[in-house]
Design a protein around this motif. Structure first.
Motif, PDB file in Angstrom:
ATOM      1  N   VAL A 249      31.707  73.185   8.666  1.00 34.79           N
ATOM      2  CA  VAL A 249      31.159  71.882   8.924  1.00 34.79           C
ATOM      3  C   VAL A 249      32.179  71.682  10.186  1.00 34.79           C
ATOM      4  CG1 VAL A 249      31.205  69.510   8.436  1.00 34.79           C
ATOM      5  CG2 VAL A 249      30.229  71.062   6.659  1.00 34.79           C
ATOM      6  N   SER A 250      31.600  71.272  11.393  1.00 32.98           N
ATOM      7  CA  SER A 250      32.395  70.952  12.364  1.00 32.98           C
ATOM      8  C   SER A 250      32.393  69.501  12.511  1.00 32.98           C
ATOM      9  CB  SER A 250      31.790  71.657  13.698  1.00 32.98           C
ATOM     10  OG  SER A 250      30.919  71.114  14.183  1.00 32.98           O
ATOM     11  N   VAL A 251      33.462  68.786  12.598  1.00 30.96           N
ATOM     12  CA  VAL A 251      33.836  67.477  12.682  1.00 30.96           C
ATOM     13  C   VAL A 251      34.294  67.203  14.136  1.00 30.96           C
ATOM     14  CG1 VAL A 251      34.845  65.449  11.612  1.00 30.96           C
ATOM     15  CG2 VAL A 251      34.236  67.309  10.237  1.00 30.96           C
ATOM     16  N   SER A 252      33.568  66.707  14.920  1.00 31.23           N
ATOM     17  CA  SER A 252      34.011  66.503  16.343  1.00 31.23           C
ATOM     18  C   SER A 252      34.707  65.319  16.459  1.00 31.23           C
ATOM     19  CB  SER A 252      32.843  66.765  17.178  1.00 31.23           C
ATOM     20  OG  SER A 252      33.184  66.376  18.688  1.00 31.23           O
ATOM     21  N   LEU A 253      35.814  65.193  17.403  1.00 29.01           N
ATOM     22  CA  LEU A 253      36.269  63.953  17.866  1.00 29.01           C
ATOM     23  C   LEU A 253      35.587  63.370  19.162  1.00 29.01           C
ATOM     24  CD1 LEU A 253      38.220  65.020  15.456  1.00 29.01           C
ATOM     25  CD2 LEU A 253      39.992  63.831  16.289  1.00 29.01           C
ATOM     26  N   ASP A 254      34.649  63.922  19.477  1.00 28.29           N
ATOM     27  CA  ASP A 254      34.221  63.509  20.886  1.00 28.29           C
ATOM     28  C   ASP A 254      33.792  62.013  20.790  1.00 28.29           C
ATOM     29  OD1 ASP A 254      33.850  65.482  22.886  1.00 28.29           O
ATOM     30  OD2 ASP A 254      33.339  66.817  21.177  1.00 28.29           O
ATOM     31  N   LEU A 255      33.918  61.490  22.131  1.00 30.35           N
ATOM     32  CA  LEU A 255      33.430  60.046  22.388  1.00 30.35           C
ATOM     33  C   LEU A 255      32.483  59.652  23.217  1.00 30.35           C
ATOM     34  CD1 LEU A 255      37.301  59.162  23.558  1.00 30.35           C
ATOM     35  CD2 LEU A 255      36.227  58.514  21.499  1.00 30.35           C
ATOM     36  N   ALA A 256      31.610  60.927  23.710  1.00 31.62           N
ATOM     37  CA  ALA A 256      30.508  60.773  24.297  1.00 31.62           C
ATOM     38  C   ALA A 256      29.366  61.876  23.628  1.00 31.62           C
ATOM     39  CB  ALA A 256      30.747  60.887  25.598  1.00 31.62           C
ATOM     40  N   LYS A 257      28.307  61.063  23.122  1.00 29.48           N
ATOM     41  CA  LYS A 257      27.269  61.853  22.437  1.00 29.48           C
ATOM     42  C   LYS A 257      26.759  62.831  23.237  1.00 29.48           C
ATOM     43  CE  LYS A 257      24.747  59.771  19.438  1.00 29.48           C
ATOM     44  NZ  LYS A 257      23.658  58.870  18.843  1.00 29.48           N
ATOM     45  N   VAL A 258      26.371  62.603  24.515  1.00 35.43           N
ATOM     46  CA  VAL A 258      25.544  63.498  25.361  1.00 35.43           C
ATOM     47  C   VAL A 258      26.722  64.822  25.722  1.00 35.43           C
ATOM     48  CG1 VAL A 258      24.859  63.897  27.772  1.00 35.43           C
ATOM     49  CG2 VAL A 258      24.357  61.743  26.474  1.00 35.43           C
TER      50      VAL A 258
END
Length: 321
Positions: A249-258
């Motif tokens: 399971v990769s939990v991303s801390l990204d802020l922009a979905k694209v």
């Protein structure tokens, strides 16, 4: 543009900026304030931009560029900050307005040319102890100790205590304290905290989905180069080196979905993918006391944490035991 600060509307904070060597682009402003944090996209036109937000208390914004570089700007109610920079030398950016930004500029000058994180941390600690009443010191504690994955929790706690004495009501310090408290509860051998988050397909994911298999939680972000490279390597390592089946399971801390979705597709990152666009305020990030990227947490079929590492090679070694 004149590099001077001024007092604007008393409940708002604004930034005005000008770049040479940059015509049209997008900037991202993220702040941890407001529960789950907030991301704003700001357009640069002919090298200029303007940004304004409601501001009730002192805080900071991380200004991020499309090349993944970033800069911190401190905010307070009624303040206007002016930014001037050459797009080819963003590290030399001038940020003028308010005492906190002045102090941060002083710290940048102190560490200019320094590359060893241990020496930078030493200077950060000295700066914090000299200015314990400043929000800059809270930011430096977060960036150079908590988010660097320092194993010396006693040292972090001692610095935190000094700041709490000077700023007992600071919400940012309460957040750091919660992170440290969470880390105490998720050590190797302890029961893994449950989580419930929707994956990229919209399906709810929690520990019960993986009760019959070993689970690897991967905390990363597309904007953080080390973690991005580790996730790029994950598919190859899983295929060529792992001696047993492991769910990912990769939990991303990204802020922009694209940009997050693009990275998953282009880099063929394996696993179930979670990203709620809340970055460090993600509930799984908080539950596991994540303070450094990447972080890998290996959980066995009894829901016990058997490894917690920042190095994918060390995780592979644990999987192969």
């Amino acid at each position: 543009m004149g590099l001077v600060s001024c007092i604007g509307q008393q409940d708002r904070f604004s930034i005005k900026g000008q770049f040479t060597g940059l015509q049209d682009a997008e900037l991202y402003f993220w702040t941890p304030e407001g529960g789950h944090g907030k991301l704003d996209t700001v357009t640069v036109r002919q090298g200029k931009f303007a940004f304004e937000m409601p501001q009730a208390t002192p805080s900071w914004y991380t200004m991020m560029f499309q090349n993944l570089s970033e800069q911190v700007i401190f905010a307070e109610p009624g303040l206007t900050v002016n930014v001037e920079a050459d797009a080819t030398r963003l590290r030399d950016m001038k940020i003028v307005g308010g005492e906190a930004n002045k102090l941060m500029s002083m710290f940048r000058e102190e560490i200019a040319g320094e590359s060893q994180i241990s020496l930078i941390s030493e200077k950060a600690k000295a700066f914090i102890l000299k200015y314990p009443e400043s929000i800059v010191s809270i930011y430096l504690l977060q960036k150079y100790f908590v988010q660097q994955g320092s194993t010396n929790l006693q040292e972090i706690s001692q610095i935190l205590d000094v700041l709490l004495q000077a700023q007992p009501e600071a919400s940012q310090l309460m957040s750091i304290k919660r992170t440290l408290d969470a880390q105490e509860k998720v050590k190797v051998g302890m029961k893994a905290p449950d989580f419930m988050l929707r994956d990229i397909q919209g399906s709810l994911q929690d520990l019960s989905h993986y009760k019959d298999s070993t689970l690897l939680l991967c905390f990363w972000a597309n904007w953080q180069n080390d973690s991005k490279e580790a996730m790029r390597s994950l598919r190859r390592v899983k295929r060529e080196e792992w001696s047993r089946k492991v769910s990912i399971v990769s939990v991303s801390l990204d802020l922009a979905k694209v940009s997050w979705r693009t990275a998953l597709r282009v880099d063929s990152i394996p696993g179930h993918h979670i990203c709620d666009l809340h970055a460090w305020e993600n509930s799984a990030v908080k539950a596991y006391g994540i303070s450094e990227l990447p972080t890998f947490v290996l959980i066995d079929t009894d829901n016990k944490i058997v490894a917690r590492e920042n190095d994918l090679a060390k995780i592979t070694e644990m999987i192969n035991k």
